[in-house]
Design a protein around this motif. Sequence first.
Motif, PDB file in Angstrom:
ATOM      1  N   THR A 169      -4.834   0.595   5.161  1.00  0.00           N
ATOM      2  CA  THR A 169      -5.430   1.765   4.760  1.00  0.00           C
ATOM      3  C   THR A 169      -6.895   2.078   5.142  1.00  0.00           C
ATOM      4  O   THR A 169      -7.122   3.229   5.417  1.00  0.00           O
ATOM      5  CB  THR A 169      -5.707   1.746   3.040  1.00  0.00           C
ATOM      6  N   SER A 214       0.893  -1.303   0.010  1.00  0.00           N
ATOM      7  CA  SER A 214      -0.073   0.004  -0.012  1.00  0.00           C
ATOM      8  C   SER A 214       0.837   1.271   0.031  1.00  0.00           C
ATOM      9  O   SER A 214       0.400   2.387   0.608  1.00  0.00           O
ATOM     10  CB  SER A 214      -0.916  -0.057   1.157  1.00  0.00           C
ATOM     11  N   ARG A 241       1.856   7.388   0.758  1.00  0.00           N
ATOM     12  CA  ARG A 241       0.408   7.000   0.430  1.00  0.00           C
ATOM     13  C   ARG A 241      -0.271   8.314   0.010  1.00  0.00           C
ATOM     14  O   ARG A 241       0.340   9.513   0.143  1.00  0.00           O
ATOM     15  CB  ARG A 241      -0.444   6.577   1.641  1.00  0.00           C
ATOM     16  N   VAL A 289      -7.924   5.931   0.832  1.00  0.00           N
ATOM     17  CA  VAL A 289      -6.533   6.039   0.871  1.00  0.00           C
ATOM     18  C   VAL A 289      -5.708   4.779  -0.103  1.00  0.00           C
ATOM     19  O   VAL A 289      -6.305   3.812   0.073  1.00  0.00           O
ATOM     20  CB  VAL A 289      -6.207   5.871   2.265  1.00  0.00           C
ATOM     21  N   THR A 290      -4.850   5.304  -0.911  1.00  0.00           N
ATOM     22  CA  THR A 290      -4.077   4.519  -1.726  1.00  0.00           C
ATOM     23  C   THR A 290      -2.768   4.623  -1.720  1.00  0.00           C
ATOM     24  O   THR A 290      -2.234   5.379  -1.153  1.00  0.00           O
ATOM     25  CB  THR A 290      -4.712   4.565  -3.286  1.00  0.00           C
TER      26      THR A 290
END
Length: 305
Positions: A278, A157, A169, A186-187
């Motif tokens: 995440t 992630s 992120r 959130v990525t």
Amino acid sequence: MQQSSVPMAGRSSSVTWECDCLAHRFGNAADNGSRQPRYPTDMTDREWTAVRPLLPVPGWLRGRGGRPEAYCHRAVLDAIRYLVDNGIKWRAIPADFPPWDRVYAFFRRWRDHGLVREFHDRLRARARLMVGRDAEPSAGVIDSQSVKADAVVGADSRGFDGGKLVNGRKRHVVVDTLGLLLGVDVTAADTGDRTAARVLLKQVGDAPVRLALVWADGGYTGSLVEHCLAAFALVLAIVKRSDDMRGFVVLPKRWIVERFFAHLMRTRRLARDFERRTTSAEAMIYWSMTLLMTRRLAPTRPQPA
């Protein structure tokens, strides 16, 4: 109900010694007593009065099984607010709060069952009604923010944002025209804005929020505009920066989401991404916004006319 006046970091509040939360009234929290508010992040009695009716009902009160909670809901909420605002570790939660593992268990349960978003959305609706808006907005602003990730964030992630030169992120958000959060995804930081926007706008579209118009910057141009119109009946309006602009310029509508990101960065737990998952990072953003909204619902100082 016994009460006593105790000073709280620049503001005075009437401290409730016998809490009226569901854990005290119907659970086992009475065995552990109540704590005395002392930190700036602690809810005042006015905030608690506004928050208490909006809290999700625990599963054990709905007949879904589970053991009645043994710690005061107000104390647990204050502990999470303290952690998010001050950026501490879970194990560093002050001793006058419930044990850190019980606070984390509460945080994890609300994260996994979507209760933190449910609570947040109820607060947002109340905050909008307070200023004369409809409970659900019809317009919003979308943008993203790349933040550095702590060492605990795994490679699955984490990514590198070549534009911002950030290894970490990316937070993709939609906010309403008051700057209140509608949705977050959130990525990894190398995820494209248009790719994430398709997921995020579907998430917002599946919620009770029915947006008709969303403003965005030039990074959201291309096929996404047609996709939003066809898939969500949503107009994606691009607010571009003029080529002849020099230096810092406030752009229409886009400043709203930039102010939102500024609020997140003042919340120390969000100045960097410290979460392994995440979903935890998204939950921290929702908790940060609950601090903002409870203070709007129950301001400690008279608001200017």
